[in-house]
Design a protein around this motif. Structure first.
Motif, PDB file in Angstrom:
ATOM      1  N   TRP A   1       0.840  -1.201   0.000  1.00  8.34           N
ATOM      2  CA  TRP A   1       0.000   0.000   0.000  1.00  8.34           C
ATOM      3  C   TRP A   1       0.875   1.251   0.000  1.00  8.34           C
ATOM      4  O   TRP A   1       0.651   2.180  -0.785  1.00  8.34           O
ATOM      5  CB  TRP A   1      -0.938  -0.013   1.227  1.00  8.34           C
ATOM      6  N   ALA A   2       1.896   1.297   0.874  1.00 10.57           N
ATOM      7  CA  ALA A   2       2.767   2.466   0.966  1.00 10.57           C
ATOM      8  C   ALA A   2       3.563   2.665  -0.319  1.00 10.57           C
ATOM      9  O   ALA A   2       3.699   3.793  -0.811  1.00 10.57           O
ATOM     10  CB  ALA A   2       3.711   2.325   2.160  1.00 10.57           C
ATOM     11  N   LYS A   3       4.080   1.582  -0.874  1.00  9.41           N
ATOM     12  CA  LYS A   3       4.857   1.689  -2.111  1.00  9.41           C
ATOM     13  C   LYS A   3       3.990   2.242  -3.233  1.00  9.41           C
ATOM     14  O   LYS A   3       4.426   3.124  -3.988  1.00  9.41           O
ATOM     15  CB  LYS A   3       5.418   0.323  -2.502  1.00  9.41           C
TER      16      LYS A   3
ATOM     17  N   LEU B   1       6.845  12.371  -3.094  1.00  8.18           N
ATOM     18  CA  LEU B   1       7.326  11.235  -2.317  1.00  8.18           C
ATOM     19  C   LEU B   1       8.174  10.302  -3.171  1.00  8.18           C
ATOM     20  O   LEU B   1       9.170   9.744  -2.694  1.00  8.18           O
ATOM     21  CB  LEU B   1       6.164  10.464  -1.698  1.00  8.18           C
ATOM     22  N   LYS B   2       7.799  10.135  -4.421  1.00  5.66           N
ATOM     23  CA  LYS B   2       8.569   9.265  -5.311  1.00  5.66           C
ATOM     24  C   LYS B   2       9.995   9.789  -5.478  1.00  5.66           C
ATOM     25  O   LYS B   2      10.957   9.024  -5.436  1.00  5.66           O
ATOM     26  CB  LYS B   2       7.887   9.139  -6.673  1.00  5.66           C
TER      27      LYS B   2
ATOM     28  N   PHE C   1      11.992   1.967  -1.626  1.00  9.47           N
ATOM     29  CA  PHE C   1      11.096   0.846  -1.886  1.00  9.47           C
ATOM     30  C   PHE C   1      11.658  -0.085  -2.969  1.00  9.47           C
ATOM     31  O   PHE C   1      10.942  -0.915  -3.507  1.00  9.47           O
ATOM     32  CB  PHE C   1       9.697   1.341  -2.262  1.00  9.47           C
ATOM     33  N   ASN C   2      12.943   0.056  -3.272  1.00  6.62           N
ATOM     34  CA  ASN C   2      13.586  -0.844  -4.230  1.00  6.62           C
ATOM     35  C   ASN C   2      13.929  -2.186  -3.600  1.00  6.62           C
ATOM     36  O   ASN C   2      14.300  -3.116  -4.308  1.00  6.62           O
ATOM     37  CB  ASN C   2      14.856  -0.215  -4.808  1.00  6.62           C
TER      38      ASN C   2
ATOM     39  N   GLY D   1       6.197   4.297  10.869  1.00  4.20           N
ATOM     40  CA  GLY D   1       6.652   5.663  11.148  1.00  4.20           C
ATOM     41  C   GLY D   1       6.669   6.511   9.895  1.00  4.20           C
ATOM     42  O   GLY D   1       6.276   7.683   9.909  1.00  4.20           O
ATOM     43  N   PHE D   2       7.106   5.934   8.797  1.00  4.75           N
ATOM     44  CA  PHE D   2       7.102   6.647   7.519  1.00  4.75           C
ATOM     45  C   PHE D   2       5.668   6.935   7.066  1.00  4.75           C
ATOM     46  O   PHE D   2       5.344   8.045   6.656  1.00  4.75           O
ATOM     47  CB  PHE D   2       7.848   5.847   6.451  1.00  4.75           C
TER      48      PHE D   2
END
Length: 138
Positions: A40-42, A51-52, A59-60, A88-89
């Motif tokens: 979901w976060a990715k 954010l990207k 997220f790699n 936390g992120f």
């Protein structure tokens, strides 16, 4: 609205481990739960240009965070520490970008997924708590 997630409040390893214990999630189901949040976060990060640019490279690899693949002195704490980092992120960077409607949808999706895991936990429950607690130094 974000108070229903295990990393919403004053989060630490004990509170997240307690969440897993409350829902009777064994380590395999803890990873499923973590993976749900990771995906979901990715997805959110990769669809948000800011954010990207800043966090996309984090997220790699899987799992996310500085504690990935680290169990410390805890037994069965890998998914606990990983969720603390990811949570936390999410709490600090993603929740602030979400609308109230998006938060309601996330809360509903989370509730449904957690219900599914609870049913699965009935078929393969976690091992019982040892006599010496998980977080005791000895």
């Amino acid at each position: 609205m974000s108070g229903h997630f295990p990393f919403s409040g004053n989060t630490n390893r004990v509170s997240v481990f307690g969440f897993y214990e409350r829902y009777n999630l064994n380590p395999a189901m803890q990873e499923k739960y973590y993976k749900w949040w990771y995906d979901w976060a990715k997805n959110f990060v990769m669809n948000d240009p800011d954010l990207k640019a800043v966090k996309g490279q984090e997220f790699n690899h899987y799992p996310y965070g500085q504690h990935s693949h680290v169990d410390f002195h805890l037994r069965q704490g890998t998914w606990t520490t990983s969720l603390v980092d990811l949570g936390g992120f999410i709490k600090g960077s993603i929740f602030g970008k979400m609308s109230e409607e998006e938060m309601h949808k996330l809360d509903e999706d989370h509730h449904n997924f957690l219900h599914h895991l609870e049913e699965e936990a009935k078929q393969s429950p976690r091992a019982p708590q040892p006599e010496i607690g998980w977080f005791r130094h000895f």
